[in-house]
Design a protein around this motif. Structure first.
Motif, PDB file in Angstrom:
ATOM      1  N   UNK A 109       0.537   2.688  14.180  1.00  0.00           N
ATOM      2  CA  UNK A 109      -0.928   2.356  14.288  1.00  0.00           C
ATOM      3  C   UNK A 109      -1.629   3.576  15.357  1.00  0.00           C
ATOM      4  N   UNK A 110      -1.022   3.760  16.459  1.00  0.00           N
ATOM      5  CA  UNK A 110      -1.473   4.751  17.499  1.00  0.00           C
ATOM      6  C   UNK A 110      -1.841   6.070  16.510  1.00  0.00           C
ATOM      7  N   UNK A 111      -0.607   6.475  15.862  1.00  0.00           N
ATOM      8  CA  UNK A 111      -0.957   7.760  15.353  1.00  0.00           C
ATOM      9  C   UNK A 111      -1.701   7.718  14.098  1.00  0.00           C
ATOM     10  N   UNK A 112      -1.877   6.834  13.370  1.00  0.00           N
ATOM     11  CA  UNK A 112      -2.805   6.769  11.979  1.00  0.00           C
ATOM     12  C   UNK A 112      -4.155   6.695  12.864  1.00  0.00           C
ATOM     13  N   UNK A 113      -4.419   5.907  13.875  1.00  0.00           N
ATOM     14  CA  UNK A 113      -5.744   5.838  14.170  1.00  0.00           C
ATOM     15  C   UNK A 113      -6.234   6.778  14.923  1.00  0.00           C
ATOM     16  N   UNK A 114      -5.361   7.674  15.492  1.00  0.00           N
ATOM     17  CA  UNK A 114      -5.848   8.816  16.271  1.00  0.00           C
ATOM     18  C   UNK A 114      -6.069   9.869  15.039  1.00  0.00           C
ATOM     19  N   UNK A 164       0.822  -1.290  -0.056  1.00  0.00           N
ATOM     20  CA  UNK A 164      -0.009   0.023   0.086  1.00  0.00           C
ATOM     21  C   UNK A 164       0.938   1.108  -0.117  1.00  0.00           C
ATOM     22  N   UNK A 165       0.134   2.493  -0.352  1.00  0.00           N
ATOM     23  CA  UNK A 165       1.008   3.763  -0.208  1.00  0.00           C
ATOM     24  C   UNK A 165       0.835   3.875   1.406  1.00  0.00           C
ATOM     25  N   UNK A 166       1.673   4.764   1.828  1.00  0.00           N
ATOM     26  CA  UNK A 166       1.642   5.140   3.317  1.00  0.00           C
ATOM     27  C   UNK A 166       1.181   6.497   3.546  1.00  0.00           C
ATOM     28  N   UNK A 167       0.243   6.272   4.647  1.00  0.00           N
ATOM     29  CA  UNK A 167      -0.440   7.691   4.853  1.00  0.00           C
ATOM     30  C   UNK A 167       0.641   8.722   5.638  1.00  0.00           C
ATOM     31  N   UNK A 168       0.274   9.841   5.466  1.00  0.00           N
ATOM     32  CA  UNK A 168       1.412  10.932   5.620  1.00  0.00           C
ATOM     33  C   UNK A 168       1.871  10.750   7.163  1.00  0.00           C
ATOM     34  N   UNK A 169       0.623  10.883   8.081  1.00  0.00           N
ATOM     35  CA  UNK A 169       0.988  10.552   9.545  1.00  0.00           C
ATOM     36  C   UNK A 169       2.127   9.598   9.947  1.00  0.00           C
ATOM     37  N   UNK A 170       1.787   8.493   9.245  1.00  0.00           N
ATOM     38  CA  UNK A 170       2.602   7.269   9.509  1.00  0.00           C
ATOM     39  C   UNK A 170       3.977   7.213   9.050  1.00  0.00           C
ATOM     40  N   UNK A 171       4.101   8.238   8.025  1.00  0.00           N
ATOM     41  CA  UNK A 171       5.493   8.730   7.520  1.00  0.00           C
ATOM     42  C   UNK A 171       6.175   9.452   8.721  1.00  0.00           C
TER      43      UNK A 171
END
Length: 486
Positions: free
Chosen positions: A372-377, A97-104
């Motif tokens: 996971x914590x940052x992306x979910x938040x 998958x591509x990576x969400x910006x906050x997960x980068x």
């Protein structure tokens, strides 16, 4: 004679110069990355030979370092233009998958602080983040208070962990044999694991690594939707028992790699209960569907399984690597526990310190739970629901469009976000179409085999892909097929 460049500080630290250089290096890297993105192409098309020739000019470890500035220029010229762009709407080849910006951003934090997840004193807040995330993941998938989990490198490691637990549980509870202390029992060659014929190859790899061998893996035929045929499963187990073999585990695939097909866990659970077998769900692909109220019923009740593989670098759109293994009964993790005085001292754990090494095949691990914590938040339930639903609905649209087109045939209707299809021409033509797209049109799609013929595959994990773009790609593939046949 060129002026020597100033050496970089080794690390980030409290001094102003250290902080300034840290910011400069990261800022210049970000600028180089963004400058390299000039269009929506997934790959600029260089051949294998061209890339190998370019890299052959470099010594891995030069006698003298070239410094940061020269290095960055070389990266700009040699590396960045040739990276695959997973965020491109033209990339849909794999479960990648591509990576969400906050997960980068979370990756930057993880790399900078470089915590190691084996002991609390190496990762205080990171340990507590993982513990909290795992607890809530267990709740998300319907597990109770006795459940637990740990982060892994991905599906293969999670599956290996689960099959190890299943083997040791069976040997202990059914054969009265402690594999952890005594090694494999004399009857180890009789142990059998059952999984569908289109399941992930990590089943065979795990059986090999566990001393059971490929022959221990029984591949169950699938139905017309590429799901495990439960009646065939029953028959194979009974036949093996009659032959004196020892069925110990079934692995249900919740989203097969190629087709996204989902085995029916309720029916398989019934078989496992009748036969006294462990049930593992390889939900590396399909686990993301749990975040969609609209489509999560397609998964079945995963809480019926003794363990679940979850991958966050697939439908959750997080950077590689990021996976987890969840277990209904935390006692299964005892197979990995071994105390070392320098690492997970018993007196520390008695005082409340959590040392996660006792649950993992790995010792040193990255703090991947932070992603996971940052992306979910950041995204919340509504944000992830939109991501997952868009990908599922794109697959449904594409499948219907292909069925309506006279030049294409569809393998099966998708349950997740993978669409397997082919042009009505030969297998060789379909192979040529994929390579033509890769090297001349900046489009990267997948290829597989279905019923002995070559098929193409769109794996739709990018929610920015539009239905209009999918229609354009169908037209492009049809045009290429006509041109290649002339």
């Amino acid at each position: 004679m060129s002026k020597p460049t100033k050496a970089l500080p080794y690390f980030l630290g409290p001094e102003k110069e250290q902080k300034d250089e840290y910011k400069r290096v990261l800022t210049e890297t970000i600028e180089a990355i963004t400058a390299s993105v000039k269009d929506e192409g997934a790959y600029q098309g260089a051949s294998v030979e061209a890339l190998q020739q370019t890299l052959s000019q470099f010594s891995l470890l030069p006698s003298h370092g070239i410094g940061w500035e020269a290095l960055l220029e070389e990266v700009k010229q040699t590396i960045l233009p040739h990276f695959l762009r997973t965020w491109s709407p033209n990339y849909m080849a794999h479960l990648h998958s591509p990576a969400l910006l906050e997960s980068i951003a979370s990756e930057l934090i993880i790399a900078t602080f470089n915590q190691s997840m084996d002991s609390w004193d190496q990762s205080p807040i990171a340990t507590e983040v993982e513990v909290a995330v795992v607890q809530q993941l267990c709740n998300l998938y319907g597990y109770g208070k006795e459940s637990d989990g740990v982060f892994t490198s991905g599906g293969s490691q999670s599956n290996l962990s689960a099959i190890t637990m299943a083997r040791d549980w069976y040997c202990s509870s059914k054969l009265n044999h402690d594999v952890k202390k005594e090694g494999l029992p004399a009857s180890y060659h009789k142990l059998r694991l059952y999984t569908s014929e289109v399941s992930h190859f990590s089943m065979e790899k795990s059986a090999h690594l566990l001393g059971l061998g490929y022959d221990a893996v029984r591949k169950v035929p699938v139905d017309d939707l590429c799901r495990m045929d439960v009646q065939e499963l029953r028959g194979m187990i009974e036949s093996d028992k009659q032959a004196g073999l020892l069925p110990f585990c079934v692995v249900a695939t919740i989203g097969t790699t190629d087709y996204g097909s989902i085995d029916r866990v309720e029916a398989i659970r019934t078989v496992c209960d009748e036969e006294g077998m462990f049930l593992h769900a390889d939900a590396a692909y399909g686990s993301g569907l749990q975040l969609s109220p609209t489509y999560r019923t397609r998964l079945g009740d995963l809480s019926l399984c003794d363990s679940i593989t979850v991958d966050f670098h697939k439908m959750f759109l997080l950077p590689i690597s990021c996976g987890a293994i969840l277990v209904k009964n935390k006692e299964h993790f005892s197979v990995f526990t071994l105390h070392a005085d320098y690492l997970n001292r018993e007196e520390d754990e008695e005082e409340g310190y959590t040392n996660l090494v006792g649950k993992s095949l790995q010792t040193t691990r990255r703090a991947d739970a932070l992603k996971v914590w940052m992306a979910f938040q950041c995204r919340g339930k509504d944000g992830y629901e939109k991501i997952v639903d868009t990908c599922i609905e794109n697959a449904t649209f594409l499948a219907k469009a292909l069925l309506a087109h006279p030049s294409f045939t569809l393998a099966i209707e998708p349950e997740l976000s993978s669409v397997v299809f082919r042009h009505i021409g030969t297998s060789e033509l379909n192979k040529r179409i994929r390579k033509e797209l890769l090297h001349h049109h900046q489009v990267v799609i997948g290829q597989t085999v279905y019923k002995h013929q070559t098929y193409l595959k769109f794996t739709l994990l990018n929610p920015t892909i539009t239905k209009e773009h999918l229609s354009e790609l169908i037209a492009l593939i049809d045009t290429l097929a006509n041109e290649l046949q002339q």
